[in-house]
Scaffold this motif. Structure first.
Motif, PDB file in Angstrom:
ATOM      1  N   HIS B  16      22.376  10.469  38.662  1.00 28.22           N
ATOM      2  CA  HIS B  16      21.945  10.680  40.048  1.00 28.22           C
ATOM      3  C   HIS B  16      21.564  12.138  40.236  1.00 28.22           C
ATOM      4  CE1 HIS B  16      23.113   6.637  41.226  1.00 28.22           C
ATOM      5  NE2 HIS B  16      24.117   6.796  40.375  1.00 28.22           N
ATOM      6  N   THR B  17      20.389  12.366  40.834  1.00 28.14           N
ATOM      7  CA  THR B  17      19.854  13.722  40.973  1.00 28.14           C
ATOM      8  C   THR B  17      20.570  14.476  42.085  1.00 28.14           C
ATOM      9  OG1 THR B  17      17.714  12.873  40.264  1.00 28.14           O
ATOM     10  CG2 THR B  17      17.742  15.054  41.302  1.00 28.14           C
ATOM     11  N   LEU B  18      21.084  15.660  41.740  1.00 27.40           N
ATOM     12  CA  LEU B  18      21.788  16.510  42.705  1.00 27.40           C
ATOM     13  C   LEU B  18      20.913  17.685  43.138  1.00 27.40           C
ATOM     14  CD1 LEU B  18      25.238  16.644  40.851  1.00 27.40           C
ATOM     15  CD2 LEU B  18      24.590  15.136  42.747  1.00 27.40           C
ATOM     16  N   ALA B  19      20.046  18.178  42.268  1.00 28.27           N
ATOM     17  CA  ALA B  19      19.188  19.313  42.600  1.00 28.27           C
ATOM     18  C   ALA B  19      17.914  19.224  41.774  1.00 28.27           C
ATOM     19  CB  ALA B  19      19.907  20.630  42.298  1.00 28.27           C
ATOM     20  N   HIS B  20      16.819  19.773  42.317  1.00 29.90           N
ATOM     21  CA  HIS B  20      15.489  19.675  41.705  1.00 29.90           C
ATOM     22  C   HIS B  20      14.828  21.040  41.884  1.00 29.90           C
ATOM     23  CE1 HIS B  20      11.765  17.688  40.473  1.00 29.90           C
ATOM     24  NE2 HIS B  20      11.163  18.009  41.594  1.00 29.90           N
ATOM     25  N   VAL B  21      14.714  21.800  40.812  1.00 34.32           N
ATOM     26  CA  VAL B  21      14.244  23.188  40.891  1.00 34.32           C
ATOM     27  C   VAL B  21      13.012  23.350  40.011  1.00 34.32           C
ATOM     28  CG1 VAL B  21      14.838  25.595  40.379  1.00 34.32           C
ATOM     29  CG2 VAL B  21      16.582  24.046  41.302  1.00 34.32           C
ATOM     30  N   GLU B  22      11.969  23.962  40.552  1.00 34.37           N
ATOM     31  CA  GLU B  22      10.782  24.236  39.746  1.00 34.37           C
ATOM     32  C   GLU B  22      11.089  25.330  38.732  1.00 34.37           C
ATOM     33  OE1 GLU B  22       7.008  26.372  41.194  1.00 34.37           O
ATOM     34  OE2 GLU B  22       6.420  24.260  41.221  1.00 34.37           O
ATOM     35  N   LEU B  23      10.801  25.063  37.468  1.00 39.53           N
ATOM     36  CA  LEU B  23      10.995  26.071  36.423  1.00 39.53           C
ATOM     37  C   LEU B  23       9.782  26.978  36.322  1.00 39.53           C
ATOM     38  CD1 LEU B  23      12.604  24.306  33.342  1.00 39.53           C
ATOM     39  CD2 LEU B  23      13.524  26.214  34.645  1.00 39.53           C
ATOM     40  N   PHE B  24       8.606  26.377  36.291  1.00 36.23           N
ATOM     41  CA  PHE B  24       7.388  27.177  36.334  1.00 36.23           C
ATOM     42  C   PHE B  24       6.191  26.248  36.478  1.00 36.23           C
ATOM     43  CE2 PHE B  24       4.747  26.835  32.528  1.00 36.23           C
ATOM     44  CZ  PHE B  24       5.500  25.912  31.842  1.00 36.23           C
ATOM     45  N   LYS B  25       5.109  26.839  36.964  1.00 38.02           N
ATOM     46  CA  LYS B  25       3.856  26.103  37.145  1.00 38.02           C
ATOM     47  C   LYS B  25       2.773  26.907  36.442  1.00 38.02           C
ATOM     48  CE  LYS B  25       1.131  24.121  40.991  1.00 38.02           C
ATOM     49  NZ  LYS B  25       0.580  23.072  40.139  1.00 38.02           N
ATOM     50  N   GLY B  26       2.256  26.368  35.346  1.00 39.83           N
ATOM     51  CA  GLY B  26       1.198  27.042  34.615  1.00 39.83           C
ATOM     52  C   GLY B  26      -0.152  26.469  35.011  1.00 39.83           C
ATOM     53  N   ASN B  27      -1.157  26.729  34.167  1.00 43.96           N
ATOM     54  CA  ASN B  27      -2.474  26.129  34.402  1.00 43.96           C
ATOM     55  C   ASN B  27      -2.431  24.626  34.166  1.00 43.96           C
ATOM     56  OD1 ASN B  27      -3.440  28.772  34.643  1.00 43.96           O
ATOM     57  ND2 ASN B  27      -3.790  28.909  32.426  1.00 43.96           N
ATOM     58  N   PHE B  28      -1.561  24.232  33.245  1.00 49.65           N
ATOM     59  CA  PHE B  28      -1.476  22.812  32.867  1.00 49.65           C
ATOM     60  C   PHE B  28      -0.043  22.303  32.997  1.00 49.65           C
ATOM     61  CE2 PHE B  28      -0.450  19.765  29.485  1.00 49.65           C
ATOM     62  CZ  PHE B  28      -1.250  18.710  29.877  1.00 49.65           C
ATOM     63  N   LEU B  29       0.897  23.024  32.424  1.00 52.06           N
ATOM     64  CA  LEU B  29       2.295  22.559  32.429  1.00 52.06           C
ATOM     65  C   LEU B  29       2.957  22.857  33.773  1.00 52.06           C
ATOM     66  CD1 LEU B  29       3.782  23.624  28.958  1.00 52.06           C
ATOM     67  CD2 LEU B  29       3.049  21.340  29.675  1.00 52.06           C
ATOM     68  N   HIS B  30       3.696  21.878  34.282  1.00 47.16           N
ATOM     69  CA  HIS B  30       4.459  22.041  35.517  1.00 47.16           C
ATOM     70  C   HIS B  30       5.849  21.480  35.223  1.00 47.16           C
ATOM     71  CE1 HIS B  30       4.479  21.504  40.200  1.00 47.16           C
ATOM     72  NE2 HIS B  30       5.239  22.479  39.796  1.00 47.16           N
ATOM     73  N   ALA B  31       6.837  22.381  35.165  1.00 45.08           N
ATOM     74  CA  ALA B  31       8.147  21.986  34.655  1.00 45.08           C
ATOM     75  C   ALA B  31       9.234  22.158  35.709  1.00 45.08           C
ATOM     76  CB  ALA B  31       8.496  22.803  33.416  1.00 45.08           C
TER      77      ALA B  31
END
Lengths: 197, 197
Positions: B16-31
């Motif tokens: 079950h998801t407790l937190a959702h944090v953007e790691l980084f957003k590149g030109n292509f990769l979004h993590a």
């Protein structure tokens, strides 16, 4: 039209790396952005994940049934049906990793092993490769799961697995690739060379 | 031992998801890095790439040969043999994307299409899914490649593709999954429902 062979002329397709920059290093994901020179001389960027590589095991019981796992996979928010698999530890040989992962995840040991080939799961944004191993002469024991690893171990016939693939209940690409190997191995078209442990 | 079916009891596997944090957003990769509660009540993190989804096209010519591409893939540093494929544009329907990608990358248009199923290439660290489409009734035209896209279009018999898979010249998992579909469709085991454009 050309043919695909081992020595084609690829000069019109190749990219040359000009720069290699770390994008970020997480607990698991390690990503880079490369600048490449394209075949026409222009530049582009390529973002991708660096992965240590992995193994997958097609473990065949004496009754012909295959060992599979059911595991919740957070990115796709589903319980997935998979052949046992796992990442290579640093410096670990592929065959040793296959024996270790089969034992840890399923409790099975195998007397005979055969290397089938390699698959690349995500060629557009990861360096990951997965070596495909077959295993037979199984003896069953207790799993030794890592902390935080939860999965069911079950066995299924080849026909059950093929029916689940056809019906959309089995959608994991490495496992579907394993099934292609199973089907062609069992028909006699893709022979394997077995080695005893 | 349990069986895999559409309504298994998965409570002992779910996270079950407790937190959702953007790691980084590149030109292509979004993590992203999610924190999840495991079945035993402890917490863990899951790092993964968010992907819009994609399509792959198994395009069958009237002579029975299949349309394939050779393309350099930087992360694996190899020219790879692949069925045509491409990412969904925002809001784009899967079938429309399949028609667009086949035309852009290979120049072929198809009169009839059949949806085969979905595959998940990398369930441990990406949300990516790839819808598998079959196409027939092909007419050949000119490619309309994107800027910076370089690839060869060729055709191959099913037996050639299977031999290349066996011999390690074809290792792309989506294409190998497509071959599993081709083999079982042609044998009559996995029927398809065709729709005209």
């Amino acid at each position: 039209m050309t043919t695909h062979n081992t020595t084609p002329n690829n000069h019109h397709l190749l990219e040359h790396t000009l720069a290699h920059v770390e994008l970020f290093k997480g607990n698991f994901l390690h990503a880079f952005r490369d600048t490449v020179r394209l075949p026409d001389g222009s530049n582009a960027t390529r973002e991708f994940v660096v992965h240590p590589g992995a193994v997958m095991i097609v473990a065949m019981r004496d009754d012909g049934r295959l060992v599979v796992e059911r595991q919740y996979r957070h990115p796709v928010q589903q319980v997935m049906l998979e052949f046992p698999a796992g990442k290579l530890d640093a410096g670990e040989a592929s065959w040793a990793c296959a024996q270790r992962e089969l034992l840890e995840e399923t409790g099975y040991r195998a007397a005979e092993w055969a290397y089938a080939g390699v698959l690349h799961p995500v060629i557009s944004y990861s360096t990951e490769f997965i070596d495909i191993w077959f295993a037979r002469g199984l003896t069953e024991g207790a799993c030794q799961l890592d902390d935080g690893e939860f999965l069911d171990v079950l066995d299924a016939s080849v026909n059950e697995l093929l029916a689940w693939a056809r019906d959309g209940q089995l959608t994991d690409a490495k496992t579907l690739t394993g099934l292609l190997w199973v089907q062609n191995h069992l028909s006699g078209a893709w022979p394997l060379t077995w080695q005893r442990v």
